[in-house]
Design an enzyme around this catalytic site. Sequence first.
Site, PDB file in Angstrom:
ATOM      1  N   LYS A 170      11.881  -1.793  14.910  1.00 45.53           N
ATOM      2  CA  LYS A 170      10.578  -1.326  15.391  1.00 45.53           C
ATOM      3  C   LYS A 170      10.239  -1.969  16.726  1.00 45.53           C
ATOM      4  CE  LYS A 170       7.705  -0.712  12.005  1.00 45.53           C
ATOM      5  NZ  LYS A 170       6.935  -1.263  10.873  1.00 45.53           N
ATOM      6  N   ARG A 174       2.726  -5.865  11.978  1.00 40.59           N
ATOM      7  CA  ARG A 174       3.706  -4.959  11.372  1.00 40.59           C
ATOM      8  C   ARG A 174       5.065  -5.628  11.205  1.00 40.59           C
ATOM      9  NH1 ARG A 174       3.829   0.027  15.429  1.00 40.59           N
ATOM     10  NH2 ARG A 174       4.450   1.147  13.522  1.00 40.59           N
ATOM     11  N   HIS A 213       6.783   8.591   0.819  1.00 42.74           N
ATOM     12  CA  HIS A 213       7.802   7.620   0.427  1.00 42.74           C
ATOM     13  C   HIS A 213       8.956   8.278  -0.331  1.00 42.74           C
ATOM     14  CE1 HIS A 213       9.442   4.639  -2.474  1.00 42.74           C
ATOM     15  NE2 HIS A 213       9.590   3.972  -1.347  1.00 42.74           N
TER      16      HIS A 213
END
Length: 934
Positions: free
Chosen positions: A52, A125, A510
Amino acid sequence: MAAKKTVKAAKKVCAKAACKKQAKVSKKGFVYHFGAGKADGNGAMKELLGGKGANLAEMAGHPKLKLPVPPGFTITTEVCTYYWNNKRTYPKTLKAEVETNLKKVEKETGKVFGSVNNPLLVSVRSGARSSMPGMMETILNVGLTLKTIPGMIKMTGDERFVYDAYRRLIMMYSDVVMEKAAGIEPKDDKGIRKILDEKLCDVKAAKGYKSDTELTAQELKALCEDFKKTVKKVLGSDFPDDPMQQLWGAIGAVFASWNGKRAVAYRNIEKIPHDWGTAVNVQSMVFGNMGNSSATGVAFTRNPGNGDSHFYGEYLVNAQGEDVVAGIRTPCPINEWSTSGHGNDSESLKKVMPKAYKELDAIQKRLEKHYKDMLDIEFTIENGRLWLLQCRVGKRNGIAAVQIALDMLKEKLINKVEAVLRVSPAQLDELLHPIVDPKAEASAKAIAKGLPAGPGGACGFIVFDSAAAIEAKKAGKECIIVREETNPEDVEGMRAAQAILTARGGMTSHAALVARGWGKCCIVGCSEITVDTAKRIMTVNGKQYKEGDYLTLNGTRGYVYEGKLSMLDAGEKNANLINFLKVCDAVKRLKVRANADTAADAEKAKAFGAQGIGLFRIEHMFYGANSEKPLFALRKMILSGSTEERVKALKEIFPFMKKDIKAALKAMAGFPVTIRLMDPPLHEFIPHSKDAVEAICKALKITPEQFEKRAEALKESNPMMGHRGIRLGVTYPEITEMQARAIFEAAAELIKEGLKITPEIMIPVVCDEKEIVNQKPIIEKVHKEVCAKAGKKIAYTVGTMIEIPRAAITSADIAQVADFYSFGTNDLTQMTFGFSRDDIGAFVPDYIKKGILKNDPFQILDQTGVGFLIRHAVKAGRGVKKNLKIGICGEHGGEPSSVEFCHREGFDYVSCSPFRVPIARLAAAQASAKEMKK
Ligand code: ADP
Ligand code: MG
Ligand code: MG
């Protein structure tokens, strides 16, 4: 218990890695900034910044991109390893580095963290090197406190929005930081998040609201007060009201979540090393929940479910990021290509916010060109302004992977070498998997329809939780896990089930994400079903289904059927599959052959693209259908008391053998066919039934007592190492002679028909070159006779199977007398390990569980031990005979990592069962491609 142990083990590994790593901490330090057209890092730095963080840096800072990314910074994965190695503490310089970088973000955003008038909020995050969807923690809206709330309200003019953000912060923070990271085990499995969620639902129910968005500012404000009191009561401490305390609490919790139960379980399944560690990204918040000109969504540059080359995605108006992924509200399509059957596109982003959509579409196109792969993008629109929050290479199923690789090749975005690396063997396998038989489906009525999140068909009985699915799998039964929605705690059960069915959630939920990664059949957002997990009942249109009832799913179209529908093998006629494998063939160096014992198998193998037969077992005709007559003759041969009797029996076998060989040679005409001389453990063929014994006695004119005696004499205490293979030929040359004759006569007849036939005669179970020297003259003699009689030349070779360690060791001698080697890695593994192939079930699973062996060596070639022998044999053999042809014909010939090994060691071909030929072609191409890329 087991999970705890794994966590411990993982921590140990993590700590060890940290020791080694500490020395090479990068010069830059522990914190990397990104945003406002600049970045310290870039997309190649995944190891250090996590996936990320690296991609945020790439999007923000790469000169060709400079995309609108909310400014922030990444704390490196090295800090994670340090943290686990040093009793959960940080490197000394970290605090100052974080503060410096926070200042930078404040400057870029014009806001100040903790400020009363102009507060900056951030998200904290997680971001591992390789994505672990939903496994690790993220906390949004960090920095909201009683002091900053009024400032936020003043800044945004939206009190409702601020309290909505605050209640989210309390929910996430209390769950992730105060409960999970603190190691508090919830009572009755009911965590704080669930408790708070129920309170939210209660308020909604009391007011008659359907959606979260209907709650008023005052209601949310009251809810936040209630939340905080509940947190204090349940967890024993106050929700922190200091922004810095929130920030560091969140950072620590993300590092802690690396070794959370479900993250560890996910890594075990996905074989992600436990010592990698996660990075932490601290990023200024942008808000998709600021009203109706705000939104948040997830999109893919191409359809991840079928590979369609259209922009594809889902979004929610007035929501924060997690709402889309969590499946709390079923999201809307971003454009007309994203409707996938769930309603129309009247609410698409393209229609609702055309300007932002246009900008997003332009960006996704640039991103795909830049990354040259299909990407998964997270975006948020704050008051009409677009922000990119994440991008990564998108997970896709096999059908999509093949389609995208072919399309990108056509678009010249990638070349062939790259294209073959874009589809994993497991993904290719999905295309070879069953689907619901269209005929059966045409006459069946679907009981419900959901979103087609994972293609292919599946049939199994209903289970309602992970535990039941795992149990079913253990019992070897096929089940379908049915859930309201899935969450990361369900992964193991989802893995164990044949398919997944959920009542809620979208294509990016998910369940959909995880299923797609695995290529599993999956239907989500199937709103017609209601699931009562406690009562273990699923209701569809008033009809109830219990645990154990059967369902059939069509994951390609999203249909759910009651009961068992018949299934079809998908496979070999798929045009994309054929074209993709052609690309593989253009890249690969290894030839791929098949193990085939009949003409039908040979045909099948050819259809799958086999370039010859690597193993034709000559004794096949004695097994299975139509084997009575040849088997009877064989029994006579085995039990005969003299050479005379034996020759007579062999004459009876001969026509059967010749016929079968001829059929296989004919089916594979033009390609090489390796015929292995007889290698049956003889005792397997001794008759037992009274009738069969009587018949044999009669045919051989012997008494039952004589029969008993002869049978007794054939008994071996270790048949696997007994009188078999070439040893039979040494004792009884007439057996070799008959086989050679069958081979050459069959070949001669086909050559007369004008076919190109080159049999390769393979002598099995060789341990010394003198065995070959002993047998070769017999074969040569027959060859001469047959050629003379037929008036035709028959080209042939004589080689051997290397399956006994001594043969591998003495390869320099054996190569003098053999034209080719084929590694019989099943026996070679058996004899190198001293593991009886037929008895490993009793102990190999323990060896794997206890970490003594990494894999079952009969499935995945042991490159260390068995590989050592192979390497030596190849080197020594080729040292003597430069063009010695080398292949493999054990089970390993179709296993990707073993195929790669064969490529590296310079094999000429691999041979495997017909169904695995496509996988072997891909594996061979990938081995070449990897080498070329180096
Ligand atoms: P995951 O790795 O599980 O996807 P993320 O870190 O991406 O977790 O965050 C979860 C959700 O929160 C995502 O939808 C993301 O877009 C959103 N989000 C994260 N940071 C921000 C931010 N700074 N502003 C707005 N939304 C954010
Ligand atoms: Mg994300
Ligand atoms: Mg063998």
